[in-house]
Design a protein around this motif. Structure first.
Motif, PDB file in Angstrom:
ATOM      1  N   ALA A   1      18.193 -36.164  -9.344  1.00  0.00           N
ATOM      2  CA  ALA A   1      19.455 -36.591  -8.926  1.00  0.00           C
ATOM      3  C   ALA A   1      19.437 -36.220  -7.495  1.00  0.00           C
ATOM      4  CB  ALA A   1      20.819 -36.174 -10.162  1.00  0.00           C
ATOM      5  N   ILE A   2      19.116 -34.791  -7.316  1.00  0.00           N
ATOM      6  CA  ILE A   2      19.459 -34.223  -6.407  1.00  0.00           C
ATOM      7  C   ILE A   2      18.335 -35.084  -4.999  1.00  0.00           C
ATOM      8  CG2 ILE A   2      18.648 -32.095  -4.439  1.00  0.00           C
ATOM      9  CD1 ILE A   2      19.982 -30.705  -7.301  1.00  0.00           C
ATOM     10  N   LEU A   3      16.986 -35.452  -6.029  1.00  0.00           N
ATOM     11  CA  LEU A   3      15.684 -35.727  -4.277  1.00  0.00           C
ATOM     12  C   LEU A   3      15.617 -36.999  -4.927  1.00  0.00           C
ATOM     13  CD1 LEU A   3      12.864 -32.991  -6.219  1.00  0.00           C
ATOM     14  CD2 LEU A   3      13.969 -33.017  -4.295  1.00  0.00           C
ATOM     15  N   ALA A   4      16.575 -37.745  -5.481  1.00  0.00           N
ATOM     16  CA  ALA A   4      16.116 -39.230  -5.218  1.00  0.00           C
ATOM     17  C   ALA A   4      15.410 -40.078  -4.253  1.00  0.00           C
ATOM     18  CB  ALA A   4      17.358 -39.803  -6.251  1.00  0.00           C
ATOM     19  N   ALA A   5      16.075 -39.584  -2.910  1.00  0.00           N
ATOM     20  CA  ALA A   5      16.302 -40.170  -2.413  1.00  0.00           C
ATOM     21  C   ALA A   5      14.020 -40.093  -1.692  1.00  0.00           C
ATOM     22  CB  ALA A   5      16.831 -40.056  -0.796  1.00  0.00           C
ATOM     23  N   PRO A   6      14.207 -38.720  -1.665  1.00  0.00           N
ATOM     24  CA  PRO A   6      13.026 -38.225  -1.177  1.00  0.00           C
ATOM     25  C   PRO A   6      11.484 -38.803  -2.438  1.00  0.00           C
ATOM     26  CG  PRO A   6      14.109 -36.729  -1.562  1.00  0.00           C
ATOM     27  CD  PRO A   6      14.516 -37.741  -1.112  1.00  0.00           C
ATOM     28  N   LEU A   7      12.299 -38.708  -3.340  1.00  0.00           N
ATOM     29  CA  LEU A   7      11.531 -39.527  -4.688  1.00  0.00           C
ATOM     30  C   LEU A   7      11.031 -40.987  -4.607  1.00  0.00           C
ATOM     31  CD1 LEU A   7       9.752 -38.126  -7.071  1.00  0.00           C
ATOM     32  CD2 LEU A   7      11.756 -39.154  -8.701  1.00  0.00           C
ATOM     33  N   ILE A   8      12.026 -41.521  -4.685  1.00  0.00           N
ATOM     34  CA  ILE A   8      11.774 -43.081  -4.346  1.00  0.00           C
ATOM     35  C   ILE A   8      10.852 -43.660  -3.056  1.00  0.00           C
ATOM     36  CG2 ILE A   8      12.970 -44.673  -4.030  1.00  0.00           C
ATOM     37  CD1 ILE A   8      12.825 -43.996  -7.353  1.00  0.00           C
ATOM     38  N   ASN A   9      11.188 -42.351  -2.514  1.00  0.00           N
ATOM     39  CA  ASN A   9      11.259 -43.081  -0.463  1.00  0.00           C
ATOM     40  C   ASN A   9       9.510 -42.705  -0.752  1.00  0.00           C
ATOM     41  OD1 ASN A   9       9.449 -41.554   1.984  1.00  0.00           O
ATOM     42  ND2 ASN A   9      11.452 -43.213   2.360  1.00  0.00           N
TER      43      ASN A   9
ATOM     44  N   TRP B   1      12.371 -49.624  -1.319  1.00  0.00           N
ATOM     45  CA  TRP B   1      13.233 -49.612  -2.716  1.00  0.00           C
ATOM     46  C   TRP B   1      14.383 -48.073  -2.622  1.00  0.00           C
ATOM     47  CZ3 TRP B   1      12.620 -51.977  -6.747  1.00  0.00           C
ATOM     48  CH2 TRP B   1      11.342 -53.206  -7.064  1.00  0.00           C
ATOM     49  N   ASN B   2      15.173 -48.429  -1.622  1.00  0.00           N
ATOM     50  CA  ASN B   2      15.898 -47.204  -1.122  1.00  0.00           C
ATOM     51  C   ASN B   2      17.515 -47.415  -1.846  1.00  0.00           C
ATOM     52  OD1 ASN B   2      14.147 -45.693   0.129  1.00  0.00           O
ATOM     53  ND2 ASN B   2      15.045 -45.876   2.024  1.00  0.00           N
ATOM     54  N   GLY B   3      17.156 -48.631  -2.349  1.00  0.00           N
ATOM     55  CA  GLY B   3      18.835 -49.428  -3.134  1.00  0.00           C
ATOM     56  C   GLY B   3      18.798 -48.590  -4.018  1.00  0.00           C
ATOM     57  N   THR B   4      17.225 -47.643  -4.950  1.00  0.00           N
ATOM     58  CA  THR B   4      17.230 -47.347  -6.376  1.00  0.00           C
ATOM     59  C   THR B   4      18.360 -46.580  -5.746  1.00  0.00           C
ATOM     60  OG1 THR B   4      15.402 -48.454  -6.328  1.00  0.00           O
ATOM     61  CG2 THR B   4      16.002 -46.902  -7.873  1.00  0.00           C
ATOM     62  N   VAL B   5      18.560 -45.848  -4.903  1.00  0.00           N
ATOM     63  CA  VAL B   5      18.879 -44.456  -5.266  1.00  0.00           C
ATOM     64  C   VAL B   5      20.126 -43.952  -6.287  1.00  0.00           C
ATOM     65  CG1 VAL B   5      19.587 -42.783  -3.896  1.00  0.00           C
ATOM     66  CG2 VAL B   5      17.504 -43.970  -3.750  1.00  0.00           C
ATOM     67  N   PRO B   6      20.830 -44.648  -5.563  1.00  0.00           N
ATOM     68  CA  PRO B   6      22.424 -44.977  -5.868  1.00  0.00           C
ATOM     69  C   PRO B   6      22.504 -44.953  -7.644  1.00  0.00           C
ATOM     70  CG  PRO B   6      22.431 -46.480  -4.404  1.00  0.00           C
ATOM     71  CD  PRO B   6      21.473 -45.782  -3.836  1.00  0.00           C
ATOM     72  N   TYR B   7      21.676 -45.676  -7.495  1.00  0.00           N
ATOM     73  CA  TYR B   7      22.283 -46.506  -9.467  1.00  0.00           C
ATOM     74  C   TYR B   7      21.203 -44.791 -10.039  1.00  0.00           C
ATOM     75  CZ  TYR B   7      23.082 -50.667  -8.263  1.00  0.00           C
ATOM     76  OH  TYR B   7      23.567 -52.067  -7.394  1.00  0.00           O
ATOM     77  N   LEU B   8      19.917 -44.815  -9.311  1.00  0.00           N
ATOM     78  CA  LEU B   8      19.118 -42.912 -10.850  1.00  0.00           C
ATOM     79  C   LEU B   8      20.237 -42.085 -10.887  1.00  0.00           C
ATOM     80  CD1 LEU B   8      17.207 -42.516 -11.628  1.00  0.00           C
ATOM     81  CD2 LEU B   8      16.192 -41.625  -9.373  1.00  0.00           C
ATOM     82  N   GLN B   9      20.427 -42.182  -9.437  1.00  0.00           N
ATOM     83  CA  GLN B   9      21.775 -40.627  -9.039  1.00  0.00           C
ATOM     84  C   GLN B   9      22.563 -40.731 -10.387  1.00  0.00           C
ATOM     85  OE1 GLN B   9      22.441 -40.464  -5.059  1.00  0.00           O
ATOM     86  NE2 GLN B   9      21.327 -39.017  -4.643  1.00  0.00           N
ATOM     87  N   LEU B  10      23.523 -41.809 -10.554  1.00  0.00           N
ATOM     88  CA  LEU B  10      23.822 -41.911 -11.592  1.00  0.00           C
ATOM     89  C   LEU B  10      23.599 -41.969 -13.167  1.00  0.00           C
ATOM     90  CD1 LEU B  10      26.848 -44.340 -10.109  1.00  0.00           C
ATOM     91  CD2 LEU B  10      27.286 -42.668 -10.242  1.00  0.00           C
ATOM     92  N   LEU B  11      22.349 -42.394 -12.694  1.00  0.00           N
ATOM     93  CA  LEU B  11      21.626 -42.562 -14.594  1.00  0.00           C
ATOM     94  C   LEU B  11      21.303 -41.275 -15.153  1.00  0.00           C
ATOM     95  CD1 LEU B  11      20.041 -46.122 -14.226  1.00  0.00           C
ATOM     96  CD2 LEU B  11      22.141 -45.381 -15.488  1.00  0.00           C
ATOM     97  N   VAL B  12      21.200 -40.419 -14.109  1.00  0.00           N
ATOM     98  CA  VAL B  12      20.777 -38.773 -15.192  1.00  0.00           C
ATOM     99  C   VAL B  12      22.504 -38.460 -15.786  1.00  0.00           C
ATOM    100  CG1 VAL B  12      19.587 -38.488 -13.018  1.00  0.00           C
ATOM    101  CG2 VAL B  12      21.547 -37.769 -12.165  1.00  0.00           C
ATOM    102  N   PHE B  13      23.256 -39.281 -15.408  1.00  0.00           N
ATOM    103  CA  PHE B  13      23.990 -38.342 -16.036  1.00  0.00           C
ATOM    104  C   PHE B  13      23.973 -39.105 -17.153  1.00  0.00           C
ATOM    105  CE2 PHE B  13      24.953 -37.397 -11.562  1.00  0.00           C
ATOM    106  CZ  PHE B  13      25.329 -35.231 -11.621  1.00  0.00           C
ATOM    107  N   VAL B  14      23.461 -40.291 -17.425  1.00  0.00           N
ATOM    108  CA  VAL B  14      23.499 -40.772 -18.441  1.00  0.00           C
ATOM    109  C   VAL B  14      22.732 -40.313 -20.029  1.00  0.00           C
ATOM    110  CG1 VAL B  14      23.390 -43.145 -20.143  1.00  0.00           C
ATOM    111  CG2 VAL B  14      24.537 -43.265 -18.023  1.00  0.00           C
ATOM    112  N   GLY B  15      21.033 -39.462 -19.082  1.00  0.00           N
ATOM    113  CA  GLY B  15      20.097 -38.970 -19.452  1.00  0.00           C
ATOM    114  C   GLY B  15      20.715 -37.534 -20.437  1.00  0.00           C
TER     115      GLY B  15
END
Length: 266
Positions: A88-96, A103-117
């Motif tokens: 979640a913390i590294l979502a932005a550089p990871l996706i980049n 694909w930067n629009g993926t970042v907020p979704y990923l940061q929320l989905l980690v709390f599901v996982g």
């Protein structure tokens, strides 16, 4: 049948996103889901291969099974919680780095989905306990209850948006865990409160990661090479986890240390 219901439900979220939102949003959500599922699925693959045989040998010894389940839970969640929070913390550089700017629009979704996982391995361990005790009759009942609980999250996705749907999924995951652990409590006296207490230190380390690394990632100049950012924050995260674990004298840390030492000597 419970497996079919679970797979259908997992696909339903994608169908809703594809039906009610533009194709671009479906692509962003799907990418985020793929990244989020990597740590949990890697762990679950390893767990399912050895947990059932081990727990099955203890089906007539509930206290022994409880002790074994607690040890496995602490080790697995130590890995999963910290891996998910770092993602979640590294979502932005990871996706980049891996997908590029588009694909930067993926970042907020990923940061929320980690709390599901984050809670996924807990669900799996509790299900394996039921299987080892020969209570497969409860699987279908539990799956149906969990899917009913998940209906509001689907409605949030339809009427409000994808982020609202993911927030609903987080709440659903917590409620579903309460349903799973209700039966574990009855069968081996290992309920949700004791399970959460046993992994509280891992959540504390995750909190330390958030308050130390998230501001750092946020304020790093965007022109800095994102690969360097990714590597730097990952190393800092590892160091924080290592020293925090030692400072709190976590049993799971020493268990993992012993496993690594024995593996390197083999």
């Amino acid at each position: 049948l419970s497996g079919i219901i679970d797979r259908f439900y997992q696909q339903l979220n994608r169908l809703i996103v594809g039906k009610f939102f533009p194709a671009k949003e479906l692509g962003l959500y799907t990418r985020a889901e793929q990244f989020q599922s990597l740590p949990a699925q890697s762990i679950s693959g390893a767990l399912t291969s050895f947990l059932l045989p081990i727990f099955s040998k203890m089906q007539n010894e509930p206290q022994r099974m409880k002790n074994a389940a607690k040890k496995v839970l602490k080790i697995v969640m130590f890995f999963n919680i910290n891996a998910m929070i770092l993602m979640a913390i590294l979502a932005a550089p990871l996706i980049n780095v891996l997908l590029g700017d588009r694909w930067n629009g993926t970042v907020p979704y990923l940061q929320l989905l980690v709390f599901v996982g984050i809670l996924y391995p807990m669900h799996l361990i509790n299900v394996q306990i039921l299987a080892a005790l020969g209570r497969s009759d409860l699987f279908l009942k539990i799956e149906i209850l969990k899917k009913i609980v998940g209906i509001p999250a689907i409605l949030l996705g339809i009427f409000i948006g994808i982020k609202a749907m993911i927030l609903g999924m987080i709440v659903t995951s917590i409620i579903a865990l309460a349903i799973n652990t209700n039966y574990t409590k009855k069968l081996i006296n290992f309920g949700i409160s004791e399970q959460i207490k046993s992994i509280a230190k891992s959540f504390l380390i995750a909190f330390v990661l958030v308050i130390t690394l998230a501001p750092l990632v946020y304020f790093i100049p965007p022109q800095l090479n994102q690969i360097i950012v990714l590597l730097l924050i990952s190393v800092l995260g590892f160091v924080i986890v290592l020293f925090s674990s030692k400072a709190m004298k976590m049993e799971e840390y020493y268990e993992i240390k012993d496993i690594v030492i024995s593996f390197t000597k083999a």
